[in-house]
Write a protein that holds these residues in place. Structure first.
Motif, short mmCIF file in Angstrom:
data_model
loop_
_atom_site.label_atom_id
_atom_site.label_comp_id
_atom_site.label_asym_id
_atom_site.label_seq_id
_atom_site.Cartn_x
_atom_site.Cartn_y
_atom_site.Cartn_z
N LEU A 1 0.85 -1.24 0.12
CA LEU A 1 0.09 -0.18 0.06
C LEU A 1 1.01 1.20 -0.08
O LEU A 1 0.60 2.15 -0.91
CB LEU A 1 -1.03 0.16 1.23
CG LEU A 1 -1.76 1.28 1.55
CD1 LEU A 1 -2.73 1.46 0.26
CD2 LEU A 1 -2.56 1.16 2.69
N ALA A 2 2.01 1.20 0.88
CA ALA A 2 2.86 2.41 0.82
C ALA A 2 3.49 2.59 -0.59
O ALA A 2 3.56 3.82 -0.78
CB ALA A 2 3.98 2.27 1.98
N LEU A 3 3.88 1.59 -1.30
CA LEU A 3 4.48 1.85 -2.72
C LEU A 3 3.40 2.31 -3.50
O LEU A 3 3.55 3.31 -4.33
CB LEU A 3 4.87 0.40 -3.05
CG LEU A 3 6.05 -0.12 -2.51
CD1 LEU A 3 6.36 -1.57 -3.02
CD2 LEU A 3 7.16 0.74 -2.60
N LEU A 4 2.14 2.05 -3.53
CA LEU A 4 0.89 2.37 -4.23
C LEU A 4 0.73 4.01 -3.97
O LEU A 4 0.32 4.65 -4.86
CB LEU A 4 -0.28 1.79 -4.33
CG LEU A 4 -0.23 0.21 -4.70
CD1 LEU A 4 -1.26 -0.47 -4.28
CD2 LEU A 4 -0.22 0.36 -6.25
N VAL A 5 0.55 4.22 -2.86
CA VAL A 5 0.48 5.71 -2.06
C VAL A 5 1.52 6.39 -2.81
O VAL A 5 1.48 7.56 -3.12
CB VAL A 5 0.44 5.86 -0.65
CG1 VAL A 5 0.28 7.15 -0.33
CG2 VAL A 5 -0.92 5.21 -0.35
N GLU A 6 2.77 6.22 -2.71
CA GLU A 6 3.83 6.70 -3.17
C GLU A 6 3.73 7.14 -4.68
O GLU A 6 4.02 8.21 -5.11
CB GLU A 6 5.28 6.01 -2.91
CG GLU A 6 6.57 7.01 -3.37
CD GLU A 6 7.72 6.44 -2.92
OE1 GLU A 6 8.72 6.72 -3.59
OE2 GLU A 6 7.77 5.36 -2.06
N LEU A 7 3.24 6.32 -5.25
CA LEU A 7 3.18 6.23 -6.75
C LEU A 7 2.18 7.37 -6.90
O LEU A 7 2.09 8.19 -7.81
CB LEU A 7 2.95 4.97 -7.44
CG LEU A 7 3.56 3.91 -7.93
CD1 LEU A 7 3.21 2.67 -8.20
CD2 LEU A 7 4.71 4.24 -8.99
N ASN A 8 1.10 7.33 -6.37
CA ASN A 8 -0.14 8.41 -6.63
C ASN A 8 0.24 9.81 -6.07
O ASN A 8 0.18 10.74 -6.82
CB ASN A 8 -1.15 7.73 -5.64
CG ASN A 8 -2.27 8.90 -5.65
OD1 ASN A 8 -2.54 9.74 -4.68
ND2 ASN A 8 -3.12 9.10 -6.69
#
Length: 225
Positions: free
Chosen positions: A176-183
């Motif tokens: 989730l942290a990786l997806l949030v960073e991408l966003n």
């Protein structure tokens, strides 16, 4: 970015999805929820053009996609990074080579892009597994490798189908942290999930919207669970 107007889809035995009217905005973070069999994976496939709507209208970056041929659709799909529910890797290649495979397919295997591969492998925390074969990876490592491969071509949209479905809570938090960073880097993110805790954690970080599928329709779309 991706828009549906009174769109429906069926496999020839009645509608699976119907009356879809919605827009995925640039830079948005979306969760798609719904019970098993509600059509979440089908909706994702419509978003990345593996399937085509059977009625209504769908536009992609402002262009009607109903008349695209196979090659045109393939070119548009390069603007989307896809993390499938079950990661598909070539067992005879290392993790590094699997992540870089889209570069070979698109003819972009340059020194700069190969450096991007190393940067992405580091970003997802797999430097120590870069030379391993896919069979040696845990479920969480497979999903992180799949995410690295999904973004190697710098897509504008990242679509993930149940990315935390087969990992523990700690690994789910890391993904989730990786997806949030991408966003936060400007990518639009669409995640299909049944994990309400994952959604709550994401909404503490970004203004995520929740889309609910039931009976073939998106019955609620908004900021609240």
């Amino acid at each position: 970015m991706i828009a549906f107007d009174a769109a429906s889809f069926d496999y020839g035995q009645g509608p699976v999805l119907q009356d879809l009217s919605m827009v995925l905005e640039p830079g948005g973070f979306y969760f798609l929820t719904g019970p098993s069999g509600s059509g979440k994976t089908t909706f994702l496939k419509l978003c990345y053009l593996e399937l085509r709507i059977t009625s209504g209208q769908q536009t992609f970056f402002g262009d009607d996609v109903s008349h695209l041929n196979r090659d045109e659709a393939a070119r548009l799909r390069r603007r989307i990074g896809i993390v499938p529910q079950t990661s598909r890797f070539l067992d005879h290649l290392t993790v590094r080579d699997n992540v870089s495979l889209p570069l070979d397919v698109t003819g972009r295997r340059t020194p700069q892009h190969l450096q991007n591969v190393e940067d992405l492998i580091s970003w997802v925390g797999l430097v120590h597994r870069a030379d391993a074969s896919p069979q040696e990876l845990s479920g969480g490592e497979m999903q992180r490798a799949a995410l690295a491969r999904a973004v190697i071509l710098s897509p504008e949209i990242v679509i993930a189908d149940e990315p935390t479905g087969n990992v523990d809570q700690e690994m789910g938090g890391h993904l989730l942290a990786l997806l949030v960073e991408l966003n936060r880097m400007g990518r639009t993110v669409l995640v299909a999930t049944h994990d309400l805790d994952l959604i709550r954690r994401a909404k503490a970080e970004v203004p995520a919207r929740v889309l609910r599928l039931a009976h073939g329709r998106i019955v609620q779309a908004g900021a609240d669970l």
